[in-house]
Design a protein around this motif. Structure first.
Motif, mmCIF file in Angstrom:
data_model
loop_
_atom_site.group_PDB
_atom_site.id
_atom_site.type_symbol
_atom_site.label_atom_id
_atom_site.label_comp_id
_atom_site.label_asym_id
_atom_site.label_seq_id
_atom_site.Cartn_x
_atom_site.Cartn_y
_atom_site.Cartn_z
ATOM 1 N N LEU A 9 0.800 -1.207 0.000
ATOM 2 C CA LEU A 9 0.000 0.000 0.000
ATOM 3 C C LEU A 9 0.841 1.269 0.000
ATOM 4 O O LEU A 9 0.367 2.323 -0.378
ATOM 5 C CB LEU A 9 -0.928 -0.008 1.212
ATOM 6 C CG LEU A 9 -2.051 -1.036 1.138
ATOM 7 C CD1 LEU A 9 -2.737 -1.128 2.481
ATOM 8 C CD2 LEU A 9 -3.036 -0.684 0.064
ATOM 9 N N THR A 51 -0.045 5.624 9.649
ATOM 10 C CA THR A 51 0.060 4.717 8.504
ATOM 11 C C THR A 51 0.688 3.404 8.957
ATOM 12 O O THR A 51 1.869 3.119 8.714
ATOM 13 C CB THR A 51 0.855 5.361 7.363
ATOM 14 O OG1 THR A 51 0.281 6.645 7.072
ATOM 15 C CG2 THR A 51 0.770 4.513 6.102
ATOM 16 N N TYR A 52 -0.138 2.628 9.653
ATOM 17 C CA TYR A 52 0.198 1.261 10.042
ATOM 18 C C TYR A 52 -0.505 0.325 9.060
ATOM 19 O O TYR A 52 -1.742 0.354 8.952
ATOM 20 C CB TYR A 52 -0.343 0.947 11.441
ATOM 21 C CG TYR A 52 0.158 1.778 12.584
ATOM 22 C CD1 TYR A 52 1.220 1.344 13.376
ATOM 23 C CD2 TYR A 52 -0.470 2.970 12.925
ATOM 24 C CE1 TYR A 52 1.649 2.086 14.463
ATOM 25 C CE2 TYR A 52 -0.048 3.721 14.011
ATOM 26 C CZ TYR A 52 1.020 3.278 14.776
ATOM 27 O OH TYR A 52 1.439 4.007 15.861
ATOM 28 N N TYR A 53 0.245 -0.489 8.348
ATOM 29 C CA TYR A 53 -0.320 -1.529 7.500
ATOM 30 C C TYR A 53 0.271 -2.864 7.962
ATOM 31 O O TYR A 53 1.492 -3.078 7.847
ATOM 32 C CB TYR A 53 0.032 -1.307 6.037
ATOM 33 C CG TYR A 53 -0.503 -0.041 5.414
ATOM 34 C CD1 TYR A 53 -1.817 0.379 5.633
ATOM 35 C CD2 TYR A 53 0.298 0.726 4.575
ATOM 36 C CE1 TYR A 53 -2.303 1.529 5.043
ATOM 37 C CE2 TYR A 53 -0.189 1.879 3.977
ATOM 38 C CZ TYR A 53 -1.484 2.275 4.212
ATOM 39 O OH TYR A 53 -1.964 3.418 3.622
ATOM 40 N N TRP A 55 -0.171 -7.037 7.525
ATOM 41 C CA TRP A 55 -0.880 -7.910 6.596
ATOM 42 C C TRP A 55 -0.163 -9.225 6.304
ATOM 43 O O TRP A 55 1.054 -9.290 6.291
ATOM 44 C CB TRP A 55 -1.131 -7.187 5.272
ATOM 45 C CG TRP A 55 0.029 -6.465 4.653
ATOM 46 C CD1 TRP A 55 0.386 -5.162 4.836
ATOM 47 C CD2 TRP A 55 0.984 -6.983 3.699
ATOM 48 N NE1 TRP A 55 1.486 -4.837 4.077
ATOM 49 C CE2 TRP A 55 1.869 -5.931 3.370
ATOM 50 C CE3 TRP A 55 1.155 -8.230 3.103
ATOM 51 C CZ2 TRP A 55 2.924 -6.094 2.462
ATOM 52 C CZ3 TRP A 55 2.209 -8.405 2.192
ATOM 53 C CH2 TRP A 55 3.069 -7.338 1.889
ATOM 54 N N VAL A 70 -5.274 -6.463 4.564
ATOM 55 C CA VAL A 70 -4.548 -5.378 5.227
ATOM 56 C C VAL A 70 -5.306 -4.830 6.423
ATOM 57 O O VAL A 70 -6.455 -4.405 6.314
ATOM 58 C CB VAL A 70 -4.259 -4.229 4.237
ATOM 59 C CG1 VAL A 70 -3.500 -3.108 4.943
ATOM 60 C CG2 VAL A 70 -3.466 -4.740 3.051
ATOM 61 N N ASP A 72 -5.404 -1.713 8.636
ATOM 62 C CA ASP A 72 -5.045 -0.329 8.316
ATOM 63 C C ASP A 72 -5.402 0.563 9.504
ATOM 64 O O ASP A 72 -6.557 0.600 9.938
ATOM 65 C CB ASP A 72 -5.833 0.063 7.062
ATOM 66 C CG ASP A 72 -5.605 1.479 6.578
ATOM 67 O OD1 ASP A 72 -5.045 2.303 7.320
ATOM 68 O OD2 ASP A 72 -6.014 1.777 5.431
ATOM 69 N N ARG A 74 -4.924 4.036 9.680
ATOM 70 C CA ARG A 74 -4.844 5.466 9.365
ATOM 71 C C ARG A 74 -5.949 6.292 10.011
ATOM 72 O O ARG A 74 -5.733 7.465 10.341
ATOM 73 C CB ARG A 74 -4.872 5.673 7.848
ATOM 74 C CG ARG A 74 -3.577 5.252 7.152
ATOM 75 C CD ARG A 74 -3.708 5.377 5.650
ATOM 76 N NE ARG A 74 -4.722 4.451 5.129
ATOM 77 C CZ ARG A 74 -5.155 4.466 3.873
ATOM 78 N NH1 ARG A 74 -4.676 5.357 3.011
ATOM 79 N NH2 ARG A 74 -6.061 3.585 3.478
ATOM 80 N N TRP A 78 -8.742 0.552 13.818
ATOM 81 C CA TRP A 78 -8.318 -0.464 12.853
ATOM 82 C C TRP A 78 -9.450 -0.782 11.878
ATOM 83 O O TRP A 78 -10.607 -0.947 12.266
ATOM 84 C CB TRP A 78 -7.927 -1.759 13.563
ATOM 85 C CG TRP A 78 -6.642 -1.785 14.304
ATOM 86 C CD1 TRP A 78 -6.485 -2.072 15.632
ATOM 87 C CD2 TRP A 78 -5.322 -1.596 13.782
ATOM 88 N NE1 TRP A 78 -5.159 -2.062 15.973
ATOM 89 C CE2 TRP A 78 -4.414 -1.770 14.857
ATOM 90 C CE3 TRP A 78 -4.806 -1.287 12.523
ATOM 91 C CZ2 TRP A 78 -3.035 -1.650 14.700
ATOM 92 C CZ3 TRP A 78 -3.430 -1.165 12.364
ATOM 93 C CH2 TRP A 78 -2.569 -1.345 13.449
#
Length: 214
Positions: A9, A51-53, A55, A70, A72, A74, A78
């Motif tokens: 991403l 911006t934590y992804y 996955w 994912v 996410d 943001r 979550w």
């Protein structure tokens, strides 16, 4: 942006916003291809919007993208959804739902003819999406943490009851230790078992834990 052969991403961000990567990767022999990838993700805490992804995902031999489920962070809550990032082909992102610390979300990605089918389940809530990715040969399975402008401050990332299948008969991709990108992560595996039946390898892993950065 392709970064350590992982297109994720972060490709949607500006080039100046470089992601920090932590991941484990299982690489298949050239004669084999992944057929399914499933397990459960234990949802960690989310310290703040960022911006934590996080996955699990599959990457194809041509490194043209990544097929991923994912988590996410943001928005500050979550959200988890499935999709293909990002082009070749260009596909709409799938559906998803909000989730919270302590939840267990099951993910299932299965090749179904010319498509791959993704299912995410939390309790009685289920979403299923289909992606036209049957022409891709997936040869890399990943458990990934992708961070931009934030640090690994959410604690361990745990996957349980992981089952990965591939074509072929070589089981070493399962029983050998996975690639630990840049030796960046402390990690632990438990209950690794491989079996072969009808030219299909089934890899079962009781738990995969990305524990902390080194």
């Amino acid at each position: 942006m392709l970064f350590p052969l992982v297109l994720a991403l972060a490709a949607l961000l500006s080039p100046a916003s470089a992601a920090t990567w932590y991941f484990l990767r299982y690489n298949l022999p050239s004669s084999q291809a992944f057929l399914s990838f499933s397990g459960t993700m234990q949802i960690p805490r989310l310290p703040k919007a960022g911006t934590y992804y996080l996955w699990p995902g599959l990457q194809p031999t041509d490194n043209s993208g990544v097929y991923q489920n994912v988590l996410d962070g943001r928005s500050g809550t979550w959200w988890i959804g499935s999709g293909w990032c990002c082009q070749n082909p260009s596909l709409p992102w799938g559906s998803g739902f909000n989730t919270n610390q302590g939840d267990s979300v099951a993910f299932s990605n299965v090749k179904d003819g010319s498509n791959w089918r993704s299912t995410l389940t939390k309790g009685s809530q289920t979403v299923t999406d289909t992606f036209a990715l049957g022409s891709k040969t997936f040869n890399q399975a990943l458990f990934a943490i992708e961070l931009t402008g934030v640090s690994w401050d959410f604690g361990p990332l745990v996957f349980n009851n992981v089952v990965i299948t591939s074509s072929g008969t070589d089981t070493r991709w399962c029983t050998n230790a996975p690639e630990n990108y840049n030796s960046a992560s402390n990690y632990a595996l438990s209950g690794v078992q491989a079996s072969v039946s009808g030219n299909v390898v089934t890899c079962r892993i009781s738990s995969v834990t990305l524990q902390s950065p080194k």
